[in-house]
Scaffold this motif. Structure first.
Motif, PDB file in Angstrom:
ATOM      1  N   VAL A   1      -5.177  18.822  10.997  1.00  0.00           N
ATOM      2  CA  VAL A   1      -5.192  19.398   9.649  1.00  0.00           C
ATOM      3  C   VAL A   1      -5.162  20.919   9.765  1.00  0.00           C
ATOM      4  CG1 VAL A   1      -6.421  19.544   7.450  1.00  0.00           C
ATOM      5  CG2 VAL A   1      -6.550  17.445   8.818  1.00  0.00           C
ATOM      6  N   GLY A   2      -4.206  21.534   9.091  1.00  0.00           N
ATOM      7  CA  GLY A   2      -4.092  22.987   9.106  1.00  0.00           C
ATOM      8  C   GLY A   2      -4.495  23.604   7.771  1.00  0.00           C
ATOM      9  N   PHE A   3      -5.024  24.826   7.827  1.00  0.00           N
ATOM     10  CA  PHE A   3      -5.358  25.606   6.630  1.00  0.00           C
ATOM     11  C   PHE A   3      -4.626  26.934   6.709  1.00  0.00           C
ATOM     12  CE2 PHE A   3      -8.767  22.576   6.762  1.00  0.00           C
ATOM     13  CZ  PHE A   3      -9.192  22.418   5.452  1.00  0.00           C
ATOM     14  N   VAL A   4      -3.846  27.259   5.680  1.00  0.00           N
ATOM     15  CA  VAL A   4      -3.117  28.525   5.606  1.00  0.00           C
ATOM     16  C   VAL A   4      -3.740  29.390   4.517  1.00  0.00           C
ATOM     17  CG1 VAL A   4      -0.913  29.644   5.120  1.00  0.00           C
ATOM     18  CG2 VAL A   4      -0.953  27.459   6.336  1.00  0.00           C
ATOM     19  N   SER A   5      -4.137  30.605   4.881  1.00  0.00           N
ATOM     20  CA  SER A   5      -4.742  31.491   3.889  1.00  0.00           C
ATOM     21  C   SER A   5      -4.703  32.933   4.377  1.00  0.00           C
ATOM     22  CB  SER A   5      -6.196  31.084   3.617  1.00  0.00           C
ATOM     23  OG  SER A   5      -6.810  31.987   2.710  1.00  0.00           O
ATOM     24  N   GLY A   6      -4.647  33.851   3.431  1.00  0.00           N
ATOM     25  CA  GLY A   6      -4.805  35.261   3.744  1.00  0.00           C
ATOM     26  C   GLY A   6      -6.231  35.721   3.564  1.00  0.00           C
ATOM     27  N   PHE A   7      -7.157  34.762   3.374  1.00  0.00           N
ATOM     28  CA  PHE A   7      -8.525  35.130   2.980  1.00  0.00           C
ATOM     29  C   PHE A   7      -9.589  34.516   3.876  1.00  0.00           C
ATOM     30  CE2 PHE A   7      -5.810  35.124  -0.833  1.00  0.00           C
ATOM     31  CZ  PHE A   7      -5.828  36.493  -1.080  1.00  0.00           C
ATOM     32  N   PHE A   8      -9.315  34.446   5.175  1.00  0.00           N
ATOM     33  CA  PHE A   8     -10.368  34.068   6.109  1.00  0.00           C
ATOM     34  C   PHE A   8     -11.210  35.311   6.381  1.00  0.00           C
ATOM     35  CE2 PHE A   8      -7.201  30.757   7.273  1.00  0.00           C
ATOM     36  CZ  PHE A   8      -7.997  29.640   7.101  1.00  0.00           C
ATOM     37  N   ARG A   9     -11.899  35.745   5.359  1.00  0.00           N
ATOM     38  CA  ARG A   9     -12.717  36.962   5.414  1.00  0.00           C
ATOM     39  C   ARG A   9     -13.644  36.964   4.202  1.00  0.00           C
ATOM     40  NH1 ARG A   9     -10.004  40.540   1.884  1.00  0.00           N
ATOM     41  NH2 ARG A   9      -7.826  39.989   1.490  1.00  0.00           N
ATOM     42  N   GLY A  10     -14.354  38.087   3.985  1.00  0.00           N
ATOM     43  CA  GLY A  10     -15.295  38.155   2.879  1.00  0.00           C
ATOM     44  C   GLY A  10     -14.602  38.166   1.534  1.00  0.00           C
ATOM     45  N   HIS A  11     -14.176  37.020   1.096  1.00  0.00           N
ATOM     46  CA  HIS A  11     -13.414  36.882  -0.145  1.00  0.00           C
ATOM     47  C   HIS A  11     -13.882  35.621  -0.850  1.00  0.00           C
ATOM     48  CE1 HIS A  11      -9.851  36.020  -2.693  1.00  0.00           C
ATOM     49  NE2 HIS A  11      -9.619  37.315  -2.650  1.00  0.00           N
ATOM     50  N   SER A  12     -13.712  35.581  -2.174  1.00  0.00           N
ATOM     51  CA  SER A  12     -14.169  34.421  -2.930  1.00  0.00           C
ATOM     52  C   SER A  12     -13.486  33.131  -2.464  1.00  0.00           C
ATOM     53  CB  SER A  12     -13.916  34.628  -4.421  1.00  0.00           C
ATOM     54  OG  SER A  12     -12.542  34.855  -4.672  1.00  0.00           O
ATOM     55  N   ASN A  13     -12.240  33.236  -1.964  1.00  0.00           N
ATOM     56  CA  ASN A  13     -11.560  32.031  -1.478  1.00  0.00           C
ATOM     57  C   ASN A  13     -12.218  31.473  -0.222  1.00  0.00           C
ATOM     58  OD1 ASN A  13      -8.205  31.133  -2.015  1.00  0.00           O
ATOM     59  ND2 ASN A  13      -9.488  32.163  -3.519  1.00  0.00           N
ATOM     60  N   TRP A  14     -12.762  32.343   0.607  1.00  0.00           N
ATOM     61  CA  TRP A  14     -13.492  31.868   1.786  1.00  0.00           C
ATOM     62  C   TRP A  14     -14.783  31.178   1.354  1.00  0.00           C
ATOM     63  CZ3 TRP A  14     -13.661  30.012   6.354  1.00  0.00           C
ATOM     64  CH2 TRP A  14     -14.823  30.033   7.124  1.00  0.00           C
ATOM     65  N   LYS A  15     -15.480  31.787   0.401  1.00  0.00           N
ATOM     66  CA  LYS A  15     -16.728  31.196  -0.083  1.00  0.00           C
ATOM     67  C   LYS A  15     -16.469  29.874  -0.800  1.00  0.00           C
ATOM     68  CE  LYS A  15     -17.791  35.165  -2.132  1.00  0.00           C
ATOM     69  NZ  LYS A  15     -18.511  36.174  -2.951  1.00  0.00           N
ATOM     70  N   ILE A  16     -15.417  29.867  -1.626  1.00  0.00           N
ATOM     71  CA  ILE A  16     -15.048  28.670  -2.388  1.00  0.00           C
ATOM     72  C   ILE A  16     -13.526  28.586  -2.379  1.00  0.00           C
ATOM     73  CG2 ILE A  16     -15.053  27.570  -4.660  1.00  0.00           C
ATOM     74  CD1 ILE A  16     -17.567  29.149  -5.341  1.00  0.00           C
ATOM     75  N   PRO A  17     -12.929  27.574  -1.808  1.00  0.00           N
ATOM     76  CA  PRO A  17     -13.526  26.348  -1.263  1.00  0.00           C
ATOM     77  C   PRO A  17     -13.475  26.235   0.263  1.00  0.00           C
ATOM     78  CG  PRO A  17     -11.246  25.944  -1.834  1.00  0.00           C
ATOM     79  CD  PRO A  17     -11.486  27.406  -2.053  1.00  0.00           C
ATOM     80  N   ILE A  18     -12.869  27.230   0.957  1.00  0.00           N
ATOM     81  CA  ILE A  18     -12.495  27.017   2.356  1.00  0.00           C
ATOM     82  C   ILE A  18     -13.696  26.743   3.260  1.00  0.00           C
ATOM     83  CG2 ILE A  18     -11.273  27.973   4.350  1.00  0.00           C
ATOM     84  CD1 ILE A  18      -9.768  29.819   2.419  1.00  0.00           C
ATOM     85  N   LYS A  19     -14.694  27.611   3.188  1.00  0.00           N
ATOM     86  CA  LYS A  19     -15.804  27.581   4.136  1.00  0.00           C
ATOM     87  C   LYS A  19     -16.477  26.204   4.215  1.00  0.00           C
ATOM     88  CE  LYS A  19     -19.983  30.248   5.283  1.00  0.00           C
ATOM     89  NZ  LYS A  19     -20.922  29.144   5.550  1.00  0.00           N
ATOM     90  N   GLY A  20     -16.834  25.671   3.069  1.00  0.00           N
ATOM     91  CA  GLY A  20     -17.558  24.397   3.063  1.00  0.00           C
ATOM     92  C   GLY A  20     -16.741  23.243   3.622  1.00  0.00           C
ATOM     93  N   TRP A  21     -15.440  23.261   3.370  1.00  0.00           N
ATOM     94  CA  TRP A  21     -14.593  22.182   3.877  1.00  0.00           C
ATOM     95  C   TRP A  21     -14.434  22.271   5.394  1.00  0.00           C
ATOM     96  CZ3 TRP A  21     -10.142  22.600  -0.284  1.00  0.00           C
ATOM     97  CH2 TRP A  21     -10.587  22.011  -1.478  1.00  0.00           C
ATOM     98  N   VAL A  22     -14.021  23.435   5.882  1.00  0.00           N
ATOM     99  CA  VAL A  22     -13.684  23.518   7.314  1.00  0.00           C
ATOM    100  C   VAL A  22     -14.922  23.395   8.192  1.00  0.00           C
ATOM    101  CG1 VAL A  22     -11.629  24.889   6.860  1.00  0.00           C
ATOM    102  CG2 VAL A  22     -13.758  26.057   7.422  1.00  0.00           C
ATOM    103  N   GLU A  23     -16.066  23.777   7.669  1.00  0.00           N
ATOM    104  CA  GLU A  23     -17.268  23.696   8.488  1.00  0.00           C
ATOM    105  C   GLU A  23     -17.859  22.292   8.518  1.00  0.00           C
ATOM    106  OE1 GLU A  23     -20.009  26.694   7.204  1.00  0.00           O
ATOM    107  OE2 GLU A  23     -18.954  28.300   8.283  1.00  0.00           O
ATOM    108  N   ASN A  24     -17.430  21.412   7.598  1.00  0.00           N
ATOM    109  CA  ASN A  24     -18.076  20.107   7.496  1.00  0.00           C
ATOM    110  C   ASN A  24     -17.151  18.916   7.705  1.00  0.00           C
ATOM    111  OD1 ASN A  24     -21.041  20.618   6.566  1.00  0.00           O
ATOM    112  ND2 ASN A  24     -19.811  22.028   5.330  1.00  0.00           N
TER     113      ASN A  24
END
Length: 740
Positions: free
Chosen positions: A369-392
């Motif tokens: 499973v791949g995730f494409v984003s320009g926001f793997f950083r301190g951004h609202s997209n990292w907080k919601i929803p990316i972080k919770g999904w990829v970490e769990n």
């Protein structure tokens, strides 16, 4: 008649005529003169004339250049090769042939041709410069740097090399070095428009918009036909919210270069302002945008495949991000837009646009499973929803791959890297991104948002995995035919929600996310510090001002008129259009309050932009959180809930207006969910005047907010979706194979 019978003076006269026409830009006349000249020359007897023996290869090369400038590339290439057969050590011919091959996209052949030029002329600075440009285009920065340095060693006054070397450092985010090189190019060649344009691009990246605009204007003064500079100046006006000036400059760019796709998209996207003066303007701007979008569609339907492929560079440079703030169902418009940009991208990258139905998944093999984003950083997209999904996501079932399309990074980027078996960060060319992703043989590719990042959108237009999904990092349908699923929230979506999406809607349980409250130390503040008396009710209205739709401005004076002792605390818009946005919103409030015989300045406070700790401290002071109608709070609502602030919300028909509704439902608090605008006002007034009611809501939030945190049900549901969709596609392919 043989060559030796032709008077040398006659040949020289023809050569002079052809060269003069070429120099004056009279290419057809130059072509005619060269044809006349060559018609009188027999190549097999060239050696009989000392004049022709020396100049015949040069004549062939110059004629090739004339044809090349007219787009007659195959004829031109034949002349270069003819010249090189006669004079195999002709460095200039190799150099010009390299340009032609590069134009044709034959990069390996172009590189070889430039290298041949250097073989016979090792100090050929322009050939080093050309090689540097090719390697920079391919993001091979080390090689490019080496060749720029060689070019400048042999010609320290080569302004073009300084300019393009500056572009290399800009691409790597080293803006100071880029500025230094652009300025050196200008010192060497003061009337060189390109480095002024590039200086403007640096200043724009640094948010120095006035300096950027001045640089673009200087480039235009030097070269009044510089379409790119008009386009870039239009972008400055757009960012400032000056739409009419923006559109005018985009149109000027198109007039100068009718195939300037970025400017054409600018004219279209430029119809969408950041904030509206009234409801009528929403309708007007929407109609204009729709008309411009349809004009683009019609234009590219009739364009050649080559023109469509060329226009792909415009995809994502400007996006209809602001369309979502009109409060309407955008599916028809987004579907039109999505089909258009998919058409352009697939025309440019047909090899990455074919369906992928064959899913190879061996026994006990993990799903990739791949995730494409320009926001793997301190951004609202990292907080919601990316972080919770990829970490769990379960690592026993899945291998995760991260593709960070932006060059920015921070502590959260380092945190993100740990969640993936492979993490790739740009800059890469789009071709390199496609190759990287396809080499990983993904089963599922997730784009958490479309609308904010250029590369993410460009990749989303293609087919890089058998199953592709998006989500509500920007809560809007993509409209792309390449995206199969839209990951949303069960609690946020209305019954008819599928009507809002071109993708198949998936309602993940509860909030759809695994969220943990932010660990922020609030700065202690008092009401008096921000302009309130202690006995005044503080309504916290902390959304970006462009979220507030003009048709609901009246709720503020009605609450104020019924409650008297209260203040609405807004945050000034912080951005390039800050002055305009805050001014327009203030004018709207003035008008709305005047209708009730009130002065909005007695009730409305505008705070400057707040840092995280200040924002948290101010939120903790609030008596009531007033959710924006039409586009609900998400991060801001969750942060208010962290401090037990009672909130009133009015959900609409679209998911983006129902975030706070979902939070309240999840906590079992539905008394402050309004049924209509009048009910919204009544609830706000009751929360303001009934301290006991307000305190009871606070208490219930404190007791139930933990239900919003650490929820694994959405993650488990996402896992099931991925497994089932992969198995379904695998089974479908197996059935087709058996039939065959």
């Amino acid at each position: 008649m043989s060559t030796k019978d032709i008077a040398e003076s006659q040949l020289k006269s023809l050569v002079k005529t052809a060269a003069q026409n070429h120099q004056l830009g009279q290419l057809k006349e130059a072509e005619f003169a060269y044809k006349q000249l060559l018609a009188q020359i027999q190549p097999d007897s060239v050696e009989e004339s000392s004049f022709l023996a020396k100049f015949y290869p040069v004549i062939l090369m110059d004629f090739a250049l004339v044809l090349q400038k007219q787009g007659k590339l195959e004829e031109s290439l034949e002349l270069y090769q003819q010249a090189l057969r006669i004079k195999p050590d002709f460095a200039d011919a190799y150099y010009n042939q390299g340009h032609l091959l590069w134009t044709q996209g034959k990069l390996e052949a172009a590189i070889e041709s430039y290298q041949q030029a250097l073989k016979f002329q090792p100090s050929f600075a322009q050939a080093y410069h050309a090689l540097a440009n090719i390697f920079q285009e391919q993001q091979q920065f080390e090689k490019a740097t080496q060749f720029y340095q060689e070019a400048l060693k042999f010609n320290p006054n080569l302004a073009e090399a300084y300019n393009n070397f500056g572009n290399l450092f800009k691409a790597q985010g080293n803006y100071n070095k880029a500025l230094e090189l652009y300025q050196q190019a200008i010192r060497l060649k003061p009337n060189f428009a390109q480095p002024y344009n590039n200086l403007g691009n640096i200043f724009k990246q640094q948010d120095k918009l006035e300096k950027a605009a001045d640089s673009y204007r200087q480039a235009i003064r030097i070269n009044p036909k510089f379409a790119e500079a008009y386009h870039n100046l239009a972008g400055i006006f757009f960012r400032r919210g000056n739409l009419e000036e923006s559109i005018q400059h985009y149109q000027q760019a198109v007039q100068l270069n009718p195939e300037f796709a970025e400017a054409e998209f600018g004219v279209c996207i430029g119809q969408l302002p950041m904030i509206y003066t009234d409801v009528e303007e929403i309708n007007l701007r929407r109609e204009r945008y729709q008309n411009c979008l349809q004009n683009l569609v019609n234009s590219y339907q009739n364009a050649s495949p080559k023109q469509q492929a060329k226009a792909s560079s415009a995809v994502g440079t400007l996006q209809p991000f602001l369309l979502t703030y009109q409060g309407l169902n955008d599916r028809p418009l987004q579907q039109t837009y999505g089909k258009l940009i998919h058409q352009l991208m697939s025309g440019r990258y047909p090899q990455y646009s074919q369906p992928i139905s064959n899913i190879e998944l061996a026994e006990n093999e993990k799903i990739r499973v791949g995730f494409v984003s320009g926001f793997f950083r301190g951004h609202s997209n990292w907080k919601i929803p990316i972080k919770g999904w990829v970490e769990n996501l379960n690592r026993e079932k899945f291998e995760l791959f991260g593709y960070h399309t932006d060059i920015k990074q921070d502590q959260f980027t380092q945190e993100a890297k740990q969640a993936f078996v492979k993490f790739v960060q740009g800059p890469l060319t789009l071709q390199q991104w496609c190759e990287t992703i396809q080499q990983d043989r993904l089963h599922v590719l997730i784009f958490p948002e479309f609308g904010m990042d250029t590369v993410t959108l460009q990749l989303g237009c293609l087919r890089l995995a058998p199953i592709q999904m998006t989500s509500w990092g920007h809560p809007e349908t993509s409209g792309l035919p390449t995206i199969d699923y839209y990951l949303s929230s069960e609690l946020m979506e209305p019954e008819n929600a599928q009507e809002h999406y071109t993708e198949k809607l998936v309602r993940l349980p509860n909030l759809s996310i695994h969220y943990q409250p932010l660990e922020i130390l609030p700065h202690r503040r008092t009401k008096s510090e921000i302009g309130l008396r202690e006995d005044e009710i503080m309504f916290w209205c902390c959304q970006s001002l462009y979220k507030y739709l003009p048709q609901y401005d009246w709720v503020f004076p009605e609450i104020a008129g019924r409650l008297k002792t209260c203040k609405f605390v807004f945050i000034k818009y912080h951005g390039d259009a800050s002055e305009r946005v805050t001014k327009v919103f203030g004018q709207r409030l003035r008008h709305a309050f005047e209708q009730w015989g009130l002065d909005y300045q007695d009730y409305c406070i505008f705070l400057p932009r707040l840092q995280a700790g200040q924002f948290a401290g101010t939120t903790a002071l609030a008596d009531v959180f007033l959710d924006s109608i039409g586009w609900s709070g998400c991060n801001s609502s969750l942060e208010a809930i962290a401090y037990d602030v009672p909130m009133v919300t009015l959900p609409g028909e679209l998911m983006r207006s129902r975030h706070t509704l979902a939070f309240l439902k999840r906590m079992g608090i539905e008394e402050t969910i309004a049924a209509d605008p009048d009910d919204y006002v009544s609830i706000a007034v009751r929360l303001g005047e009934d301290a006991e009611f307000r305190q009871s809501i606070r208490q219930r939030i404190a007791e139930n907010k933990s239900k919003l945190y650490g929820d694994l049900k959405p993650v488990l549901a996402l896992e099931d979706l991925i497994v089932n969709s992969v198995n379904t596609l695998k089974f479908s392919h197996q059935k087709r194979s058996v039939r065959l």
